[in-house]
Write a protein that holds these residues in place. Structure first.
Motif, PDB file in Angstrom:
ATOM      1  N   LEU A 251       7.438   4.739  10.536  1.00 51.40           N
ATOM      2  CA  LEU A 251       7.048   5.104   9.166  1.00 51.40           C
ATOM      3  C   LEU A 251       5.812   5.988   9.179  1.00 51.40           C
ATOM      4  O   LEU A 251       4.884   5.777   9.962  1.00 51.40           O
ATOM      5  CB  LEU A 251       6.773   3.847   8.341  1.00 51.40           C
ATOM      6  N   CYS A 253       3.300   6.233   7.314  1.00 55.74           N
ATOM      7  CA  CYS A 253       2.003   5.635   7.002  1.00 55.74           C
ATOM      8  C   CYS A 253       1.297   5.117   8.253  1.00 55.74           C
ATOM      9  O   CYS A 253       0.105   4.818   8.220  1.00 55.74           O
ATOM     10  CB  CYS A 253       2.175   4.500   5.997  1.00 55.74           C
ATOM     11  N   CYS A 268      -0.497   6.562   2.013  1.00 59.19           N
ATOM     12  CA  CYS A 268       0.511   7.635   1.892  1.00 59.19           C
ATOM     13  C   CYS A 268       0.483   8.140   0.458  1.00 59.19           C
ATOM     14  O   CYS A 268      -0.147   7.548  -0.412  1.00 59.19           O
ATOM     15  CB  CYS A 268       1.908   7.120   2.250  1.00 59.19           C
ATOM     16  N   ASN A 271       1.823   5.547  -2.125  1.00 59.01           N
ATOM     17  CA  ASN A 271       0.833   4.553  -2.533  1.00 59.01           C
ATOM     18  C   ASN A 271      -0.194   5.168  -3.473  1.00 59.01           C
ATOM     19  O   ASN A 271      -0.705   4.506  -4.381  1.00 59.01           O
ATOM     20  CB  ASN A 271       0.138   3.957  -1.302  1.00 59.01           C
ATOM     21  N   HIS A 303       8.102  -0.444  -3.501  1.00 56.26           N
ATOM     22  CA  HIS A 303       8.602   0.943  -3.360  1.00 56.26           C
ATOM     23  C   HIS A 303       8.792   1.293  -1.878  1.00 56.26           C
ATOM     24  O   HIS A 303       9.533   2.209  -1.547  1.00 56.26           O
ATOM     25  CB  HIS A 303       7.654   1.947  -4.036  1.00 56.26           C
ATOM     26  N   CYS A 304       8.108   0.551  -0.976  1.00 56.17           N
ATOM     27  CA  CYS A 304       8.234   0.821   0.465  1.00 56.17           C
ATOM     28  C   CYS A 304       9.678   0.640   0.959  1.00 56.17           C
ATOM     29  O   CYS A 304      10.043   1.183   1.998  1.00 56.17           O
ATOM     30  CB  CYS A 304       7.311  -0.085   1.261  1.00 56.17           C
ATOM     31  N   CYS A 307      11.351   3.788   1.855  1.00 57.81           N
ATOM     32  CA  CYS A 307      11.023   4.400   3.159  1.00 57.81           C
ATOM     33  C   CYS A 307      11.832   3.773   4.286  1.00 57.81           C
ATOM     34  O   CYS A 307      11.998   4.384   5.337  1.00 57.81           O
ATOM     35  CB  CYS A 307       9.556   4.198   3.494  1.00 57.81           C
TER      36      CYS A 307
END
Ligand code: SF4
Length: 314
Positions: A251, A253, A268, A271, A303-304, A307
């Protein structure tokens, strides 16, 4: 937050995964929420009426930070960074102290500006252009991004090709990013790239280097639309169902630091949109001494899942 799925952090725990930082390699700089478009999927809800824009003082703080840390990549995003009057100054200042500079463009802003000076600065500094091009279908693209945007995007790609972008042997990289126009996951990167390469070349003679397809973030205007249209729970459930533990180690981030237009640190840009500060701690660039961040915790929320779904957002 939907309660029909476990939280992202619970899912990480179930898979015995920890989301921690590695050495930061990328400095992502959000130059503001000002944009010429009001795309329906925008996680930042950017648009022409937004006032948030990075001022010269903050730009100079970012330049000083890059001088100190020498991140391999500086990734410039927005809004439409082309609308920040100090963009050329920023790129020129970064050029001697940065290996790779990326500019995220919605294409129509680049086309509207008709700024030969900006294009020659991008070329001179080998700035990689990462352009959003969500759909090959004019009606779909215009309904997602605004009337007339599709034509402007095509004209901008033709212009960039004329300047050597995307052409073999020029060293000028032009990448495309697409995202679904509705509440579903994108098709595979490979299939998207193949389709884009074929149709753009056949219809308009447009060439590019790489095409990526990413899921829409359930944030900002897209989150509002999901909720208004009654699709939010189903979309989140679909992201959760497609959770892929193999994406976690890659990822973005893990090796990226994001700076907001007012100089605060985030894990990120998503965020940043969610107002979730880096490691859940509000800190300004001017208070930041470190360049490394190894092992720091990463702030997450549901929301992650976007990803970590399917082939991921890495
Ligand atoms: S939204 Fe940001 S913090 Fe969450 S997984 Fe994606 S890149 Fe990492």
């Amino acid at each position: 937050m939907t309660d029909i799925i476990p939280s992202f952090s619970q899912t990480l725990e179930q898979h015995e995964l920890v989301l921690q930082r590695k050495q930061a390699q990328i400095l992502q700089v959000n130059m503001g929420r000002l944009c010429n478009q009001t795309c329906k999927h925008c996680h930042l809800a950017a648009g022409p009426d937004r006032k948030e824009i990075m001022d010269l003082k903050t730009i100079d703080q970012v330049i000083d930070y890059q001088k100190k840390c020498a991140f391999k990549v500086v990734d410039i995003t927005g809004g439409a960074p082309e609308m920040n009057p100090n963009l050329i100054y920023f790129i020129e200042a970064l050029s001697d102290i940065t290996g790779t500079i990326l500019l995220r463009s919605n294409l129509s802003a680049l086309f509207d500006l008709k700024d030969d000076c900006l294009i020659s600065v991008l070329k001179k500094n080998r700035v990689i252009i990462v352009s959003s091009f969500p759909s090959l279908n004019q009606a779909q693209a215009d309904s997602q991004r605004g009337k007339g945007v599709f034509d402007k995007s095509i004209q901008a790609l033709i212009l960039l090709n004329q300047h050597g972008y995307g052409q073999e042997g020029t060293g000028l990289t032009l990448n495309l990013v697409s995202n679904p126009t509705g509440a579903y996951l994108p098709s595979s990167q490979k299939a998207t790239e193949k389709r884009y390469r074929h149709i753009l070349d056949e219809k308009w003679g447009i060439v590019f280097n790489n095409a990526y397809s990413f899921a829409n973030m359930p944030l900002g205007r897209f989150e509002d639309w999901l909720k208004r249209s009654g699709n939010y729970d189903a979309y989140m459930a679909n992201l959760y169902k497609n959770f892929n533990p193999c994406t976690i180690s890659e990822l973005m981030c893990r090796n990226l630091i994001s700076i907001s237009w007012d100089g605060f640190l985030f894990d990120c840009d998503f965020n940043l949109a969610a107002n979730l500060y880096k490691g859940n701690e509000k800190k300004h660039l001017s208070q930041t001494k470190t360049c490394s961040f190894v092992d720091d915790k990463i702030a997450t929320d549901n929301h992650c899942y976007a990803c970590a779904a399917g082939s991921g957002f890495t």
